[in-house]
Motif scaffolding. Structure first.
Motif, PDB file in Angstrom:
ATOM      1  N   MET A  89      49.844  74.633  15.946  1.00  0.00           N
ATOM      2  CA  MET A  89      48.055  74.485  15.738  1.00  0.00           C
ATOM      3  C   MET A  89      47.392  74.946  14.563  1.00  0.00           C
ATOM      4  N   HIS A  90      46.755  74.207  13.784  1.00  0.00           N
ATOM      5  CA  HIS A  90      45.667  74.388  12.817  1.00  0.00           C
ATOM      6  C   HIS A  90      44.343  74.323  13.810  1.00  0.00           C
ATOM      7  N   VAL A  91      43.868  75.382  13.435  1.00  0.00           N
ATOM      8  CA  VAL A  91      42.104  75.978  14.497  1.00  0.00           C
ATOM      9  C   VAL A  91      41.255  76.211  12.775  1.00  0.00           C
ATOM     10  N   ASP A  92      40.271  76.115  13.211  1.00  0.00           N
ATOM     11  CA  ASP A  92      39.090  75.885  12.711  1.00  0.00           C
ATOM     12  C   ASP A  92      37.920  76.773  13.292  1.00  0.00           C
ATOM     13  N   PRO A  93      37.718  78.352  13.466  1.00  0.00           N
ATOM     14  CA  PRO A  93      36.913  78.476  14.837  1.00  0.00           C
ATOM     15  C   PRO A  93      35.407  78.791  14.036  1.00  0.00           C
ATOM     16  N   ASP A  94      35.419  78.813  13.183  1.00  0.00           N
ATOM     17  CA  ASP A  94      34.022  78.811  12.381  1.00  0.00           C
ATOM     18  C   ASP A  94      33.075  76.926  12.338  1.00  0.00           C
ATOM     19  N   ARG A  95      34.160  76.169  12.349  1.00  0.00           N
ATOM     20  CA  ARG A  95      33.866  74.675  12.133  1.00  0.00           C
ATOM     21  C   ARG A  95      33.444  74.621  13.810  1.00  0.00           C
ATOM     22  N   ASP A  96      34.591  74.809  14.959  1.00  0.00           N
ATOM     23  CA  ASP A  96      33.826  74.739  15.948  1.00  0.00           C
ATOM     24  C   ASP A  96      33.001  75.448  16.769  1.00  0.00           C
ATOM     25  N   HIS A  97      32.140  76.647  16.480  1.00  0.00           N
ATOM     26  CA  HIS A  97      31.261  76.899  16.418  1.00  0.00           C
ATOM     27  C   HIS A  97      29.796  76.279  16.161  1.00  0.00           C
ATOM     28  N   VAL A  98      30.159  76.529  14.612  1.00  0.00           N
ATOM     29  CA  VAL A  98      28.792  75.222  14.725  1.00  0.00           C
ATOM     30  C   VAL A  98      28.622  74.013  14.816  1.00  0.00           C
ATOM     31  N   ALA A  99      29.504  73.144  15.200  1.00  0.00           N
ATOM     32  CA  ALA A  99      29.855  71.819  15.467  1.00  0.00           C
ATOM     33  C   ALA A  99      29.311  72.224  16.857  1.00  0.00           C
ATOM     34  N   LEU A 100      29.842  72.476  17.954  1.00  0.00           N
ATOM     35  CA  LEU A 100      29.931  72.499  18.894  1.00  0.00           C
ATOM     36  C   LEU A 100      28.311  72.608  19.439  1.00  0.00           C
TER      37      LEU A 100
END
Length: 262
Positions: A89-100
């Protein structure tokens, strides 16, 4: 001259992905989303970086009249919805932080939102839903898979049909109980967040579109309307409706600000 005309097109924030190309750390959004916002929604997109360095979001929310959460190559981190990550699984925790965080803030303001593919999955997680880490391992159809051996135009053509729920945003725009969509994804909605209302389902029962209940326009779709804007009536209608909602929101917020100054 109206307030809207005197200030030009509304600004709509587009949440970026964060990834590396070689040694370069980049923030980016595909041009197809930018083009769809400009030509379909008649708004001006502004890119919002994906970084956990952002800890105050009100400035972004004050500056824009809508938010687009686009598709992306990464997946929402499994720990955010109590799931288990797959090894590949490729993840992007920075995007998760901003988007959510932006989704929750925009919902509190009644700001228009359009969430596509990964954005659709983010919206479910943001309001308390869960995801299938792999929809096909969970028993859903192979019709959702992307065939990387196809060229790009072929990949983004219709994949399957969805059934449109009555009395929703999509039913108003589609004028039909069933439409064909270009849905390409590995993850998908499992348990739906309590605030979300189903707008469309795939033939295998998987939820493919929803809206935030009691919100003027906060819609998530699992497919890719930005890729079919020129020749798909629902895709065009979807971006036009999003743009119109952003203009109404801007007009309302400007009127409120003017009354406060008076």
């Amino acid at each position: 001259m109206t307030i809207e005309a005197s200030h030009g097109r509304p600004l709509v924030g587009v949440v970026c992905d964060r990834f590396f190309v070689g040694e370069h750390d980049l923030h980016s959004a595909k041009h197809s989303y930018v083009r769809a916002l400009m030509s379909g929604a008649n708004v001006n997109p502004v890119l919002i970086p994906a970084t956990r360095d952002i800890d105050a979001f009100d400035g972004y929310l004050d500056a824009v009249s809508g938010l687009l959460f686009p598709g992306g190559a990464s997946n929402v981190e499994a720990h955010r919805y109590g799931g288990h990550a797959a090894d590949d699984m490729h993840v992007d925790p920075d995007r998760d932080h901003v988007a959510l965080t932006l989704m929750q803030g925009a919902a509190a303001r009644g700001m228009p939102m359009l969430a596509i593919c990964r954005g659709f999955q983010e919206m479910n997680v943001a309001f308390g839903g869960t995801l299938h880490t792999d929809i096909h391992a969970s028993g859903h159809s192979v019709d959702h898979l992307e065939d990387l051996s196809d060229d790009l135009p072929t990949r983004y053509r219709y994949r399957h049909e969805v059934e449109i729920a009555p009395a929703g945003i999509l039913s108003t725009l589609a004028h039909a109980p069933h439409v064909r969509v270009n849905s390409l994804h590995r993850q998908g909605a499992a348990a739906l967040a309590p605030r979300l209302v189903v707008e469309a389902r795939a033939p295998d029962g998987l939820v493919e579109a929803f809206r935030v209940g009691e919100h003027a326009f906060a819609l998530g779709v699992q497919w890719h309307p930005e890729a079919m804007l020129e020749d798909d009536a629902l895709s065009r209608a979807l971006f036009e409706a999003f743009g119109a909602s952003c203009r109404r929101y801007r007009h309302a917020t400007q009127r409120t600000a003017a009354h406060r100054k008076a």
